[in-house]
Design a protein around this motif. Structure first.
Motif, PDB file in Angstrom:
ATOM      1  N   HIS A  68     -11.191  25.799  88.622  1.00 12.57           N
ATOM      2  CA  HIS A  68     -11.599  24.417  89.312  1.00 12.57           C
ATOM      3  C   HIS A  68     -10.469  23.477  89.362  1.00 12.57           C
ATOM      4  O   HIS A  68     -10.156  23.097  88.125  1.00 12.57           O
ATOM      5  N   THR A  71     -10.326  16.470  89.337  1.00 13.69           N
ATOM      6  CA  THR A  71     -10.868  15.505  90.085  1.00 13.69           C
ATOM      7  C   THR A  71     -12.272  15.931  90.800  1.00 13.69           C
ATOM      8  O   THR A  71     -12.439  16.825  91.192  1.00 13.69           O
ATOM      9  N   GLN A  72     -12.998  14.682  91.036  1.00 15.47           N
ATOM     10  CA  GLN A  72     -14.391  14.937  91.589  1.00 15.47           C
ATOM     11  C   GLN A  72     -14.063  15.516  93.323  1.00 15.47           C
ATOM     12  O   GLN A  72     -14.881  16.219  93.818  1.00 15.47           O
ATOM     13  N   ARG A  73     -13.142  14.989  93.858  1.00 12.76           N
ATOM     14  CA  ARG A  73     -12.805  15.606  95.253  1.00 12.76           C
ATOM     15  C   ARG A  73     -12.631  16.913  95.624  1.00 12.76           C
ATOM     16  O   ARG A  73     -13.050  17.571  96.296  1.00 12.76           O
ATOM     17  N   ASN A  75     -13.173  19.409  92.726  1.00 14.30           N
ATOM     18  CA  ASN A  75     -13.749  20.399  91.531  1.00 14.30           C
ATOM     19  C   ASN A  75     -14.906  21.292  91.963  1.00 14.30           C
ATOM     20  O   ASN A  75     -15.241  22.111  91.007  1.00 14.30           O
TER      21      ASN A  75
END
Length: 218
Positions: A68, A71-73, A75
C-alpha cells in the motif's frame, strides 16, 4: 502605471507564436512528433530483445510484493513494492539465500505493519513457488540438483512476458448498497470506540490493582 509589489516584469514573447513570423521562419518554433511510430516500434523491439536475453526467466525480472502506498491520499491503492520482508519469506518457508537465486526480490528494511499484508504476500509467494520451474544449471545428469524440475516437464516452456509476473489484484472500490441489519442498528460505533479507549487508558491501573489483590491473598 507602476506595478504593485516586487513582481516579475512581464516579458511575453508573442513573436514566437506560430504564424506570427514572416517568411521561412514562420514554423521554426513548431514542435513536431513525426517519430512517434518509429519510437513505438523501437520500444517494442527493445522489449523483445530484453525478453529474449532473459529467457526462459520472466521478462519482468524479479517477483515483487504487493504494498500500500504511503499517506492517506494513496493508501487505499495497491502497487508493487521493492522486495519481500524476511517475515514473509519465513512464513512461506523460503530461505532468504535461496530466494535470491530463484528470482524473488528481498527488502530487509520493510516491515509488516498488519497481518493482512503479510498473508497477502505469503500467498503471492506460494502461488509463485507452485508455478516455478527450475532448470538445471548444466546439461549433464550430474548437474541435476534436489528441487530441480524434471527434464520431461521443461520441453517447450512458454516465457512469462507479463509486466508484473503475477498481476496486482484490483480491490473492489464500490460496495453495493444494502439494508441495515437489526443488530447493526442496535450497535453504536461511538460507544465501541469510547469503551476501547477507556479500557486502554485504565489498563495499567487495573493490572496494578489485580497484582496487589493477588499479593494480599498470598
Amino acid at each position: 502605471m507602476g506595478h504593485g509589489g516586487n513582481n516579475v516584469i512581464p516579458n511575453v514573447h508573442f513573436r514566437k507564436v506560430n504564424g506570427c513570423q514572416a517568411g521561412r521562419k514562420n514554423r521554426v518554433f513548431m514542435r513536431t512528433w513525426l517519430d512517434q511510430a518509429g519510437r513505438k516500434k523501437r520500444r517494442a523491439n527493445n522489449r523483445k530483445a530484453k525478453a529474449a536475453k532473459l529467457a526462459p526467466r520472466p521478462a519482468a525480472g524479479l517477483l515483487r510484493p504487493v504494498v500500500h502506498p504511503p499517506t492517506q491520499r494513496y493508501n487505499m491503492k495497491l502497487r508493487l513494492g521493492k522486495g519481500f520482508t524476511l517475515d514473509e519469506l519465513k512464513e512461506a518457508k523460503i530461505p532468504r539465500k535461496f530466494a535470491k537465486t530463484i528470482g524473488i526480490s528481498i527488502d530487509h528494511r520493510r516491515r509488516n505493519r498488519c497481518t493482512e499484508s503479510l498473508q497477502a504476500n505469503v500467498e503471492r509467494l506460494k502461488l509463485y513457488m507452485s508455478k516455478l520451474l527450475l532448470f538445471p544449471k548444466k546439461s549433464g545428469t550430474k548437474s541435476v540438483k534436489k528441487g530441480d524440475t524434471p527434464r520431461s516437464e521443461l520441453q517447450n516452456v512458454a516465457q512469462n512476458t507479463l509486466k508484473e509476473i503475477i498481476p496486482v489484484p484490483k480491490p473492489a472500490l464500490r460496495i453495493k448498497s444494502r439494508a441495515i441489519a437489526a443488530d447493526e442498528k442496535e450497535k453504536s460505533a461511538y460507544k465501541t470506540l469510547k469503551k476501547a479507549r477507556t479500557n486502554k487508558r485504565y489498563l495499567g491501573a487495573k493490572m496494578k490493582k489485580a497484582k496487589a489483590a493477588e499479593a494480599k491473598d498470598a
